[in-house]
Scaffold this motif. Structure first.
Motif, PDB file in Angstrom:
ATOM      1  N   GLY A 136      12.459 -40.320  33.599  1.00 30.56           N
ATOM      2  CA  GLY A 136      12.431 -39.614  34.708  1.00 30.56           C
ATOM      3  C   GLY A 136      10.937 -38.870  34.945  1.00 30.56           C
ATOM      4  N   GLY A 137      10.685 -38.629  36.410  1.00 32.17           N
ATOM      5  CA  GLY A 137       9.595 -38.080  36.898  1.00 32.17           C
ATOM      6  C   GLY A 137       9.582 -36.692  37.433  1.00 32.17           C
TER       7      GLY A 137
ATOM      8  N   ALA B  83      13.053 -46.048  39.647  1.00 30.98           N
ATOM      9  CA  ALA B  83      14.589 -45.528  40.302  1.00 30.98           C
ATOM     10  C   ALA B  83      14.229 -44.615  41.065  1.00 30.98           C
ATOM     11  N   THR B  84      14.469 -44.446  42.473  1.00 32.58           N
ATOM     12  CA  THR B  84      14.234 -43.383  43.100  1.00 32.58           C
ATOM     13  C   THR B  84      15.108 -42.056  42.520  1.00 32.58           C
ATOM     14  N   ASP B  85      16.219 -42.236  42.181  1.00 29.42           N
ATOM     15  CA  ASP B  85      16.992 -41.066  41.876  1.00 29.42           C
ATOM     16  C   ASP B  85      16.421 -40.288  40.442  1.00 29.42           C
ATOM     17  N   LEU B  86      15.386 -40.932  39.908  1.00 26.33           N
ATOM     18  CA  LEU B  86      14.808 -40.551  38.460  1.00 26.33           C
ATOM     19  C   LEU B  86      13.362 -39.640  38.971  1.00 26.33           C
TER      20      LEU B  86
ATOM     21  N   ASP C 202      24.075 -41.692  34.156  1.00 25.27           N
ATOM     22  CA  ASP C 202      23.010 -42.375  33.381  1.00 25.27           C
ATOM     23  C   ASP C 202      21.712 -41.547  33.285  1.00 25.27           C
ATOM     24  N   ARG C 203      21.597 -40.640  32.599  1.00 23.59           N
ATOM     25  CA  ARG C 203      20.559 -39.932  32.394  1.00 23.59           C
ATOM     26  C   ARG C 203      19.566 -40.623  31.778  1.00 23.59           C
ATOM     27  N   PRO C 204      18.101 -40.125  32.508  1.00 28.04           N
ATOM     28  CA  PRO C 204      16.759 -40.736  31.721  1.00 28.04           C
ATOM     29  C   PRO C 204      16.736 -40.665  30.311  1.00 28.04           C
ATOM     30  N   ASP C 205      15.953 -41.609  29.708  1.00 34.49           N
ATOM     31  CA  ASP C 205      15.800 -41.368  28.361  1.00 34.49           C
ATOM     32  C   ASP C 205      14.383 -40.699  27.893  1.00 34.49           C
ATOM     33  N   ALA C 206      13.660 -40.259  28.962  1.00 34.34           N
ATOM     34  CA  ALA C 206      12.497 -39.815  28.672  1.00 34.34           C
ATOM     35  C   ALA C 206      12.093 -38.927  30.097  1.00 34.34           C
TER      36      ALA C 206
ATOM     37  N   ALA D 266      12.996 -38.374  25.315  1.00 33.25           N
ATOM     38  CA  ALA D 266      11.627 -38.054  24.855  1.00 33.25           C
ATOM     39  C   ALA D 266      10.891 -37.146  26.207  1.00 33.25           C
ATOM     40  N   PHE D 267       9.779 -36.602  26.051  1.00 33.52           N
ATOM     41  CA  PHE D 267       9.018 -35.599  26.738  1.00 33.52           C
ATOM     42  C   PHE D 267       7.496 -35.692  26.775  1.00 33.52           C
TER      43      PHE D 267
END
Lengths: 331, 331
Positions: free
Chosen positions: A180-181, A209-212, A235-239, A267-268
DNA sequence: CTGAAAGCGCTAACAT
DNA sequence: ATGTTAGCGCTTTCAG
């Protein structure tokens, strides 16, 4: 208030002579010079800068106009500007635009009305676009943090696209795929970092993925809200990557709120190596910008331009550093 | 640059009339007023603030002189000052003294030379003592963060002694007895907080151990070094209190360096509710100062004084809040 | 109600 | 080498 005339009378010379002595101009007999200086000290005379400014069109004030006074990046920059300016005999005026074009314009106009010597500016998108139309832009100016492609102006910045690409690639290479961004909205910086992010994904054959991908105003609360949305997806992001430290705080708060572990659950990584990024457990992987150097260099460039308005423009691009820490350990 | 004379000529009136219109002075025929305004707009005329300042001795610049531009406390304050000033039509000049009396004096003098409208100042100890002797102090001034007992001046601050007393008492009541204190050196704020600390100990019949009380310059590194000394003692403290957030970071770093757990091995509390204090695990117990309000109030007080220099002085004392978190859970 | 003119404190031609 | 003087752009008496 003692004025130059008082000094002249007390010293038995003309105001012109006093002025010459104070400006270190030639053609003054050393003994007179000495005497005038003595009287100046005795009377505790200090020239009126306003009058000097009006008459000779010179000022010892430079302005620093930033888009967000609460962003640690600009705080560090302003410390550097302040240090450098002080050394060079200038004082600095700090203004805040909140990334608001109207506020920016009004601020720049005010600065010009005050006849400041020059401006260090982190411009809004609009300022970059309408640059030539802005009357205030006849002041000596150096742009920081952002830059217009072919603008005839000094600028100093980092390669945002490359930096974002590097840190995103780091995440990918550690096995993260649904990244995710959270980017600063309506700022050039934010969109460039977004661009680097997307490119890195593509370069690794990951479809963005635009939704991320989210944009938020660079404030903790907005970072929090945006991240909550991200984390509540089926389906949440893994980072997650953020483009500045204010957003980062919000993201961290949201991750905690959802009782997720870093990097186990998610992750972050972020931009800007703040104390907080170091102190946090686990410590945060970041892109470190040479903030202090940006401020110093900007000030030096500006003073040089003030002294020689005809000098050729420079675009200084400073290197960033990827600091790898525990917050994105292997998946 | 278009000047008032150009406007006057274009409008077929005298410069005096243009000046009157712009200053909203009475005795101008409405139709003339309208016409002048139209010409002003057409010509895009903006008065030269330097000339206005020289002639009428008024300025739209206020200065904020802080002792540490990198301290989150002052950053938050300066955001508030900036907001308030902008609303009132002023712009702010930010100066940094580094708690250095010489730099402070030179800065104040420069500001006076520039004829700024007024100053918001967090003074050094020396400035408080030599107040009446400082020539720059004939400017409208409001003091923040610190205060001189019987100074004829506006000031706004918190009760440092009381706040330090409260947070120290909190530690004591949770069972801590060997409490180390790391205070900002050579600042009034630091010594007042030290005083509250010592008083709280005495009020609870604990003899202050001089070897547990340290002063450091308010920077992360110094906080770190000082704390390392504290932690390497044969009989190390069971809790630490710091007087500001920069020192706090250093303390936290040192505690981690020594692989100590908070609050298990050692408790911790500090001043200033920063994002970092909230984000840290465990979250930090702090004294929260109403920073934003301090900045706003200071600005409002200053502008009022500028408008009416004869008004009576005020000393505003703002309440602090003890925010209890996990960093000093029961021993 | 409006204009002419004097200066705010200083610098920089231009004289001497 | 030093002094005289004319402004910088504006506001504000003072006349009219």
């Amino acid at each position: 208030m003692v004025k130059i005339k008082d000094v002249a009378e007390a010293a038995g010379v003309s105001t012109a002579t006093v002025s010459r002595v104070l400006a270190n101009k030639p053609h003054v007999r050393p003994e007179i010079q000495k005497h005038v200086l003595k009287v100046v000290k005795e009377l505790n005379y200090r020239p009126n800068r306003v009058a000097q400014n009006l008459r000779s069109n010179t000022s010892k004030i430079i302005a620093l106009v930033v888009s967000d006074i609460e962003n640690p990046f600009f705080q560090r920059v302003s410390r550097a500007v302040d240090d450098a300016a002080y050394e060079l005999g200038y004082i600095v005026m700090l203004c805040n635009t909140d990334e608001n074009p109207a506020k920016e314009e009004s601020c720049l106009n005010l600065l010009r009305d005050e006849n400041v010597a020059g401006v260090i500016l982190s411009p809004t998108q609009r300022a970059i676009e309408k640059f030539s139309e802005m009357p205030a832009m006849d002041m000596p100016t150096v742009i920081i943090d952002r830059h217009g492609k072919n603008l005839a102006i000094d600028s100093i910045h980092i390669d945002n696209v490359q930096a974002a690409h590097a840190i995103t690639s780091h995440l990918i290479e550690h096995g993260y795929r649904r990244i995710g961004g959270v980017f600063g909205g309506n700022s050039i910086t934010g969109s460039q970092r977004h661009e680097g992010f997307v490119r890195a994904l593509k370069d690794h054959n990951i479809k963005p993925a635009t939704d991320l991908i989210k944009f938020a105003s660079p404030r903790e609360e907005d970072g929090f809200d945006t991240t909550m949305n991200l984390l509540n997806m089926q389906d949440r992001p893994d980072a997650i990557l953020t483009s500045n430290s204010l957003l980062a705080s919000g993201v961290l708060l949201a991750i905690r709120e959802c009782k997720l572990q870093i990097p186990g659950d998610i992750a972050f990584a972020s931009f800007d190596d703040t104390t907080c990024a170091q102190l946090f457990e686990p410590a945060i992987t970041v892109i470190d910008q040479p903030t202090y150097e940006i401020g110093r260099t900007a000030t030096e460039l500006l003073i040089k331009r003030i002294q020689d308005p005809t000098r050729s423009n420079r675009e200084v691009v400073l290197k960033t550093k990827l600091i790898v820490r525990k917050s994105c350990g292997c998946k």
